[in-house]
Scaffold this motif. Structure first.
Motif, PDB file in Angstrom:
ATOM      1  N   ILE A  88       0.839  -1.201   0.000  1.00 28.56           N
ATOM      2  CA  ILE A  88       0.000   0.000   0.000  1.00 28.56           C
ATOM      3  C   ILE A  88       0.869   1.245   0.000  1.00 28.56           C
ATOM      4  CG2 ILE A  88      -1.646   1.333   1.383  1.00 28.56           C
ATOM      5  CD1 ILE A  88      -2.827  -1.354   2.305  1.00 28.56           C
ATOM      6  N   GLN A  89       1.954   1.212   0.766  1.00 26.09           N
ATOM      7  CA  GLN A  89       2.870   2.355   0.800  1.00 26.09           C
ATOM      8  C   GLN A  89       3.517   2.585  -0.564  1.00 26.09           C
ATOM      9  OE1 GLN A  89       5.167   2.863   4.785  1.00 26.09           O
ATOM     10  NE2 GLN A  89       4.750   0.680   4.596  1.00 26.09           N
ATOM     11  N   LEU A  90       3.913   1.510  -1.240  1.00 26.78           N
ATOM     12  CA  LEU A  90       4.504   1.640  -2.568  1.00 26.78           C
ATOM     13  C   LEU A  90       3.502   2.238  -3.559  1.00 26.78           C
ATOM     14  CD1 LEU A  90       6.530  -1.688  -2.833  1.00 26.78           C
ATOM     15  CD2 LEU A  90       7.452   0.634  -2.649  1.00 26.78           C
ATOM     16  N   PHE A  91       2.244   1.820  -3.450  1.00 25.93           N
ATOM     17  CA  PHE A  91       1.207   2.393  -4.310  1.00 25.93           C
ATOM     18  C   PHE A  91       1.049   3.885  -4.041  1.00 25.93           C
ATOM     19  CE2 PHE A  91      -3.215   3.801  -4.620  1.00 25.93           C
ATOM     20  CZ  PHE A  91      -3.427   3.656  -5.994  1.00 25.93           C
ATOM     21  N   LEU A  92       1.037   4.272  -2.774  1.00 24.85           N
ATOM     22  CA  LEU A  92       0.874   5.685  -2.414  1.00 24.85           C
ATOM     23  C   LEU A  92       2.080   6.511  -2.873  1.00 24.85           C
ATOM     24  CD1 LEU A  92      -0.704   5.331   1.145  1.00 24.85           C
ATOM     25  CD2 LEU A  92      -1.831   6.070  -0.958  1.00 24.85           C
ATOM     26  N   ILE A  93       3.261   5.917  -2.831  1.00 28.75           N
ATOM     27  CA  ILE A  93       4.456   6.597  -3.334  1.00 28.75           C
ATOM     28  C   ILE A  93       4.313   6.869  -4.826  1.00 28.75           C
ATOM     29  CG2 ILE A  93       6.919   6.307  -3.824  1.00 28.75           C
ATOM     30  CD1 ILE A  93       7.077   4.706  -1.162  1.00 28.75           C
ATOM     31  N   ALA A  94       3.911   5.849  -5.573  1.00 28.28           N
ATOM     32  CA  ALA A  94       3.744   5.987  -7.021  1.00 28.28           C
ATOM     33  C   ALA A  94       2.670   7.021  -7.345  1.00 28.28           C
ATOM     34  CB  ALA A  94       3.395   4.640  -7.642  1.00 28.28           C
ATOM     35  N   PHE A  95       1.558   6.983  -6.620  1.00 27.81           N
ATOM     36  CA  PHE A  95       0.461   7.933  -6.856  1.00 27.81           C
ATOM     37  C   PHE A  95       0.914   9.358  -6.557  1.00 27.81           C
ATOM     38  CE2 PHE A  95      -3.183  10.408  -5.394  1.00 27.81           C
ATOM     39  CZ  PHE A  95      -4.032  10.280  -6.485  1.00 27.81           C
ATOM     40  N   PHE A 149       8.476   5.922   1.896  1.00 25.54           N
ATOM     41  CA  PHE A 149       7.119   6.470   1.994  1.00 25.54           C
ATOM     42  C   PHE A 149       7.133   7.804   2.724  1.00 25.54           C
ATOM     43  CE2 PHE A 149       3.286   7.017   4.565  1.00 25.54           C
ATOM     44  CZ  PHE A 149       2.294   6.958   3.600  1.00 25.54           C
ATOM     45  N   PHE A 150       7.829   7.857   3.833  1.00 25.16           N
ATOM     46  CA  PHE A 150       7.885   9.096   4.610  1.00 25.16           C
ATOM     47  C   PHE A 150       8.535  10.215   3.810  1.00 25.16           C
ATOM     48  CE2 PHE A 150      10.533  11.757   7.486  1.00 25.16           C
ATOM     49  CZ  PHE A 150       9.503  12.488   8.041  1.00 25.16           C
ATOM     50  N   MET A 151       9.660   9.911   3.182  1.00 26.06           N
ATOM     51  CA  MET A 151      10.398  10.936   2.466  1.00 26.06           C
ATOM     52  C   MET A 151       9.657  11.441   1.230  1.00 26.06           C
ATOM     53  SD  MET A 151      13.061  11.714   4.194  1.00 26.06           S
ATOM     54  CE  MET A 151      13.840  12.745   2.951  1.00 26.06           C
ATOM     55  N   VAL A 152       8.921  10.572   0.562  1.00 29.49           N
ATOM     56  CA  VAL A 152       8.207  10.992  -0.645  1.00 29.49           C
ATOM     57  C   VAL A 152       6.817  11.540  -0.310  1.00 29.49           C
ATOM     58  CG1 VAL A 152       7.182  10.241  -2.830  1.00 29.49           C
ATOM     59  CG2 VAL A 152       9.452   9.421  -2.178  1.00 29.49           C
ATOM     60  N   VAL A 153       5.997  10.715   0.316  1.00 34.71           N
ATOM     61  CA  VAL A 153       4.587  11.072   0.522  1.00 34.71           C
ATOM     62  C   VAL A 153       4.418  12.160   1.572  1.00 34.71           C
ATOM     63  CG1 VAL A 153       2.308  10.207   1.169  1.00 34.71           C
ATOM     64  CG2 VAL A 153       3.849   8.777  -0.207  1.00 34.71           C
ATOM     65  N   VAL A 154       5.010  11.970   2.734  1.00 36.54           N
ATOM     66  CA  VAL A 154       4.822  12.942   3.809  1.00 36.54           C
ATOM     67  C   VAL A 154       5.483  14.273   3.456  1.00 36.54           C
ATOM     68  CG1 VAL A 154       5.222  13.436   6.250  1.00 36.54           C
ATOM     69  CG2 VAL A 154       4.623  11.113   5.525  1.00 36.54           C
ATOM     70  N   THR A 155       6.658  14.226   2.854  1.00 35.15           N
ATOM     71  CA  THR A 155       7.312  15.475   2.443  1.00 35.15           C
ATOM     72  C   THR A 155       6.454  16.232   1.439  1.00 35.15           C
ATOM     73  OG1 THR A 155       9.525  14.543   2.807  1.00 35.15           O
ATOM     74  CG2 THR A 155       9.376  16.485   1.397  1.00 35.15           C
ATOM     75  N   THR A 156       5.851  15.514   0.498  1.00 32.23           N
ATOM     76  CA  THR A 156       5.001  16.174  -0.496  1.00 32.23           C
ATOM     77  C   THR A 156       3.784  16.812   0.160  1.00 32.23           C
ATOM     78  OG1 THR A 156       5.699  14.596  -2.201  1.00 32.23           O
ATOM     79  CG2 THR A 156       3.677  15.833  -2.621  1.00 32.23           C
ATOM     80  N   ILE A 157       3.180  16.120   1.109  1.00 33.01           N
ATOM     81  CA  ILE A 157       2.023  16.685   1.825  1.00 33.01           C
ATOM     82  C   ILE A 157       2.432  17.951   2.566  1.00 33.01           C
ATOM     83  CG2 ILE A 157       0.391  16.295   3.713  1.00 33.01           C
ATOM     84  CD1 ILE A 157       0.378  13.320   2.884  1.00 33.01           C
ATOM     85  N   GLU A 158       3.593  17.922   3.213  1.00 30.70           N
ATOM     86  CA  GLU A 158       4.084  19.099   3.932  1.00 30.70           C
ATOM     87  C   GLU A 158       4.397  20.249   2.964  1.00 30.70           C
ATOM     88  OE1 GLU A 158       6.397  16.484   7.406  1.00 30.70           O
ATOM     89  OE2 GLU A 158       7.493  17.363   5.724  1.00 30.70           O
ATOM     90  N   TRP A 159       4.727  19.900   1.744  1.00 26.22           N
ATOM     91  CA  TRP A 159       5.154  20.866   0.731  1.00 26.22           C
ATOM     92  C   TRP A 159       3.976  21.549   0.037  1.00 26.22           C
ATOM     93  CZ3 TRP A 159       8.169  19.110  -4.251  1.00 26.22           C
ATOM     94  CH2 TRP A 159       8.924  20.171  -4.746  1.00 26.22           C
ATOM     95  N   VAL A 160       2.771  21.049   0.238  1.00 21.45           N
ATOM     96  CA  VAL A 160       1.582  21.526  -0.489  1.00 21.45           C
ATOM     97  C   VAL A 160       1.380  23.040  -0.408  1.00 21.45           C
ATOM     98  CG1 VAL A 160      -0.952  21.484  -0.468  1.00 21.45           C
ATOM     99  CG2 VAL A 160       0.333  19.350  -0.556  1.00 21.45           C
TER     100      VAL A 160
END
Length: 200
Positions: A88-95, A149-160
């Motif tokens: 699921i984390q890999l899918f969220l990273i790709a998305f 996951f943290f570095m890609v997904v969470v960083t992007t959310i923080e970057w919004v």
């Protein structure tokens, strides 16, 4: 983690965010500094330095909020999805990477090139991969996907907030301290705990 270690993590991350944002502002906001240097205005220069340092402190706090939210979500994901959680984390990273390219490109309008958005996403992935690889080397193989996951997904959310701004100045001014603070917290956590974490 003891309260003393948490305070150490908080303060060092806060300083890191403030210093990096200030240094980044010298490049990204060079015109603002030029305006106060010609003619020289001491008080306005001090005001600029304090403003960008304070902005960095805010970015650092956003990073720390994201980090502790990630730790909670990660434990929740492990408990609910168990063995499916890495997939699921890999899918969220790709998305997230797709979103970072496609939707920003669509929002840019006609005539915009896709390459800046693609290179931005690839740059984020490259830095995240390196950090996740180091985390894996220092802890265990299971830590790689959560770290990525943290570095890609969470960083992007923080970057919004910066991504939604009109100019590109704050896009770059925010991502540099965010990446540094997130990587710092992720790689320092197992050292502060004095033991090798599992899936952190």
């Amino acid at each position: 983690m003891t309260s003393r270690k948490w305070v150490r993590l908080f303060l060092t991350t806060l300083v890191l965010g403030g210093v990096l944002t200030l240094l980044t502002s010298f490049v990204v906001k060079a015109d603002a500094y030029a305006n106060v240097l010609r003619p020289f205005d001491f008080f306005e220069l001090i005001g600029l330095l304090l403003f960008f340092s304070g902005l960095g402190f805010i970015f650092s706090i956003i990073s720390q909020m994201g980090f502790f939210a990630y730790l909670t979500v990660h434990q929740f994901g492990l408990g609910m999805f168990k063995g499916l959680w890495p997939a699921i984390q890999l899918f969220l990273i790709a998305f997230t990477l797709f979103d970072l390219v496609y939707f920003r490109y669509q929002a840019a309008g006609k005539g915009a090139s896709v390459w800046p958005f693609l290179l931005t996403a690839l740059g984020l992935l490259a830095v995240s991969y390196i950090v996740a690889y180091v985390k894996r080397k220092e802890t265990n193989a299971k830590a790689f996907v959560p770290a990525l996951f943290f570095m890609v997904v969470v960083t992007t959310i923080e970057w919004v907030p910066a991504l939604r701004s009109d100019g590109q100045d704050y896009v770059w001014m925010m991502i540099i301290p965010l990446l540094a603070c997130n990587a710092y917290q992720l790689l320092l956590l197992h050292r502060l705990n004095n033991k090798e974490p599992h899936n952190n």
